[in-house]
Design an enzyme around this catalytic site. Structure first.
Site, PDB file in Angstrom:
ATOM      1  CG  HIS A   1       5.839  -5.251  -4.755  1.00  0.00           C
ATOM      2  ND1 HIS A   1       4.566  -5.039  -4.279  1.00  0.00           N
ATOM      3  CD2 HIS A   1       6.587  -4.225  -4.273  1.00  0.00           C
ATOM      4  CE1 HIS A   1       4.534  -3.924  -3.556  1.00  0.00           C
ATOM      5  NE2 HIS A   1       5.756  -3.416  -3.541  1.00  0.00           N
TER       6      HIS A   1
ATOM      7  N   GLY B   1       0.856  -1.191   0.000  1.00  0.00           N
ATOM      8  CA  GLY B   1       0.000   0.000   0.000  1.00  0.00           C
ATOM      9  C   GLY B   1       0.884   1.230   0.000  1.00  0.00           C
TER      10      GLY B   1
ATOM     11  CD  GLU C   1       2.687  -7.636  -5.735  1.00  0.00           C
ATOM     12  OE1 GLU C   1       3.466  -8.439  -5.203  1.00  0.00           O
ATOM     13  OE2 GLU C   1       2.483  -6.488  -5.294  1.00  0.00           O
TER      14      GLU C   1
ATOM     15  CG  ASP D   1     -13.050  -4.162 -21.642  1.00  0.00           C
ATOM     16  OD1 ASP D   1     -12.372  -5.147 -21.990  1.00  0.00           O
ATOM     17  OD2 ASP D   1     -12.552  -3.092 -21.251  1.00  0.00           O
TER      18      ASP D   1
ATOM     19  CB  CYS E   1       5.555  -4.052  -0.057  1.00  0.00           C
ATOM     20  SG  CYS E   1       6.316  -2.419  -0.176  1.00  0.00           S
ATOM     21  CE1 TYR E   2       1.646   0.889   5.616  1.00  0.00           C
ATOM     22  CE2 TYR E   2       0.006  -0.853   5.767  1.00  0.00           C
ATOM     23  CZ  TYR E   2       0.500   0.361   6.193  1.00  0.00           C
ATOM     24  OH  TYR E   2      -0.141   1.038   7.207  1.00  0.00           O
TER      25      TYR E   2
ATOM     26  CE  LYS F   1      -8.723  -4.386 -22.741  1.00  0.00           C
ATOM     27  NZ  LYS F   1      -9.976  -3.673 -22.677  1.00  0.00           N
TER      28      LYS F   1
END
Ligand code: XMP
Length: 600
Positions: free
Chosen positions: A169, A55, A171, A227, A82-83, A373
């Site tokens: 991170h 965050g 991710e 979309d 992280c945070y 997406k």
């Protein structure tokens, strides 16, 4: 498969982090759910594992977000990122302090023990960092597993309680073994089972749609983009065509011939509940005299609702029996500040105030709003939409309006900026000039509205990338760098006072059509993620200028400018220069961040 008891919880601490993590867990085949940072132990009891996300805050701030301390007593494996990693230390008896060095970007981590979530990693790995604070005193019962040159507590673990902390991170794609770490956590530590794929998404979403709507019908605006088309197909499958009304509004901001192509594609796919109206005049009238990007976005968003309202009245639809459908996807909501702690970067057309009101009243359905997406495309193909249609480049709701820059007057520059730009450019044997107009960018999760800098000279994209990064890192007034492709004196231009008019949009439409034709003919189309073509009111003669903005990305949250072979770049520029009214062509050499994909 029943999802309860087989889910991973991701606690949201703002920014894009939680959603990216949730997306990664789903890609591993496990269902993930995003919960507020302060979710209760009661809410979390049934989960297989908990990930405390990163965050944008600092733990030291009094009002910084915390999680419920009781979650550490649940006996559920926990991974702090992280945070989240710092929060674990803060709550369990370690300490967090400001680091001497802030680490941003790629760095090398050395691992000393490779068990649990670290199983199968190499002794040294490349990871991606973005932090100022760090864990300065290790939490009792924890051990250090990984260190970097600037962070002694980059990876920590309490194997007894199965609690892990990572300063980096996992991710993001820049962390080479990030997915391996998440896989280890999800499968080996949490013992979650596979239960999520796009098939299960479609199945559960259809049930949710039916449950939410009961006997109501859906009125959906279909732009012809990926979309809204996928959303339309999904609603059709869930409710049948008699309960879905697809409306395509020609807002005058679409590409050349797009309307006809979309209609043909929809009819070919057997959609009979698809209708079309022409509201180009209304849209352009409401945009008259407007040049500010956020105002454009808001007006367009509101106009969509007005036109749709008029249409429902014309059709005599009873409001209580209808809801509005939207093909919103996840990145649309985050950049509008749609998650609790994110700031507004751009107001997406489907998140304007009037729409937010309707959402609050429960009058909107957005079945794909959690997806990225790539996931939307998978759903599209599984629902039988043709490959070419599903792999069309993303196209923004406000269309060409946000690719057609307007200007009322020159934006002045601070004294030193241009000198600094020239000094940097000179080291790369290039010339520089900062333009008196502005475009939108994003830095540190916040919006910027700043100047583009032009570079001119014979060079290559590698050098341009370096120069572009150095310029945007060092000159606060510049958030975007473009390369001049045509032979023009770099300073010999004037800024034309200009607004959104049909004439200018037609000019842009023509340049955009040339580019898209070229990409399809040369089979380059699918190798590029998105290719905005932008009109800027920069006149070297009597006309205006075009900027080519091809980018590559996976989720549009970050992007790199595409380094197309120069022969293709030249060929496209030559074609565009043949259009009457175009004086110069540029190539955008900025990544996201610091620039955004679209110019506005
Ligand atoms: P930016 O310019 O913020 O764009 O880097 C990220 C992605 O979002 C698309 N985009 C939009 N899509 N409505 C949409 O449906 C909008 O208002 C909108 N604004 C930007 C953009 O084309 C890119 O793919």
């Amino acid at each position: 498969m029943k999802q309860e008891n087989n889910k991973i919880a991701v606690l949201d601490f703002g920014g894009q982090y939680a959603h990216l993590i949730a997306n990664r867990v789903r890609r591993l085949g496990v269902y993930s759910e995003i919960l507020a940072n302060n979710a209760t132990t009661q809410q979390l009891r049934e989960f297989k594992g908990i990930i405390i996300s990163g965050g944008p805050q600092n733990i030291s701030e009094d009002d910084s977000l915390k999680c419920h301390p009781g979650i550490f007593k649940l006996g559920i494996p926990i991974l702090g990122i992280c945070y989240g990693h710092q929060l674990i230390a803060h709550l369990l008896g370690g300490r967090v302090a400001q680091g001497k060095i802030k680490e941003y970007g790629k760095t090398t981590i050395s691992f000393k023990k490779k068990r649990g979530i670290f199983e199968g990693l190499s002794n040294k790995e490349t990871v991606w960092m973005s932090h100022g604070d760090y864990v300065s005193k290790l939490t009792p019962d924890f051990e250090i597993i990984g260190t970097t040159a600037d962070c002694p507590t980059a990876a920590v673990a309490d194997y007894q309680r199965n609690i892990f902390g990572l300063q980096f991170h996992p991710e993001v794609t820049h962390t080479a073994s990030g997915m391996k770490i998440l896989r280890n956590f999800v499968y080996n530590v949490c013992r979650a089972r596979q239960g999520w794929n796009m098939k299960t998404f479609i199945r559960t979403e259809i049930l949710k749609i039916k449950k939410q709507l009961k006997s109501k019908k859906v009125f959906l605006l279909v732009s012809g983009g990926v979309d809204s088309t996928v959303c339309f197909a999904l609603l059709n499958k869930a409710l049948g065509s008699s309960r879905v009304y697809g409306l395509n509004i020609d807002n005058g901001l679409m590409r050349k011939n797009e309307q006809k192509e979309i209609e043909a594609a929809f009819r070919k796919n057997g959609f009979t509940n698809f209708h079309r109206i022409d509201a180009a005049k209304e849209f352009l009238a409401s945009l008259k005299g407007v040049f500010d990007p956020e105002r454009k976005r808001k007006i367009i968003g509101e106009e969509f609702i007005i036109v749709q309202d008029q249409e429902t009245k014309k059709l005599k639809l009873i409001p209580q029996k209808w809801v509005l459908g939207q093909g919103t996807i996840y990145p649309d909501t985050i950049e509008t500040g749609g998650t609790k702690h994110a700031s507004v970067i751009k107001t997406h057309h489907n998140r304007v105030e009037a729409m937010q009101k309707l959402i609050k009243q429960g009058r909107v359905i957005e079945p794909i709003k959690e997806l990225y997406k790539d996931e939307v495309r998978q759903v599209g193909e599984m629902l039988g939409l043709p490959h070419d249609f599903v792999y069309r480049h993303p196209y923004p709701g406000p269309g060409l309006a946000i690719r057609c820059l307007c200007a009322e007057k020159e934006y002045p520059l601070r004294k030193n900026s241009e000198e600094n730009a020239k000094r940097i450019a000179k080291r790369y044997k290039l010339k520089a000039k900062i333009l008196p107009l502005k475009s939108v960018g994003v830095q540190g999760d916040s919006r910027t509205y700043a100047h583009p800098c032009v570079l001119a000279g014979k060079t290559n994209f590698q050098i341009l990338e370096k120069a572009s990064t150095e310029i945007t890192n060092n000159i606060r007034e510049v958030n975007r760098v473009i390369w001049l492709l045509t032979k023009r004196g770099i300073s010999k231009f004037r800024l034309k006072k200009s607004y959104l008019t049909k004439k200018r949009l037609d000019l842009l439409r023509e340049a955009d059509a040339q580019v898209n034709d070229y990409l399809r003919k040369t089979k380059l189309y699918e190798s590029i993620w998105q290719f905005p073509v932008v009109l800027i009111p920069l006149s070297f003669n009597e006309g205006e200028s075009i900027v080519l903005r091809p980018i590559n990305s996976t989720e549009a949250m970050t992007a790199n400018f595409t380094k197309l072979p120069l022969r293709h770049v030249k060929a496209m520029a030559e074609k565009i220069m043949k259009i009457k009214g175009i004086d110069a062509v540029f190539y955008d050499v900025t990544n996201k961040p610091p620039a955004t994909i679209e110019w506005e």
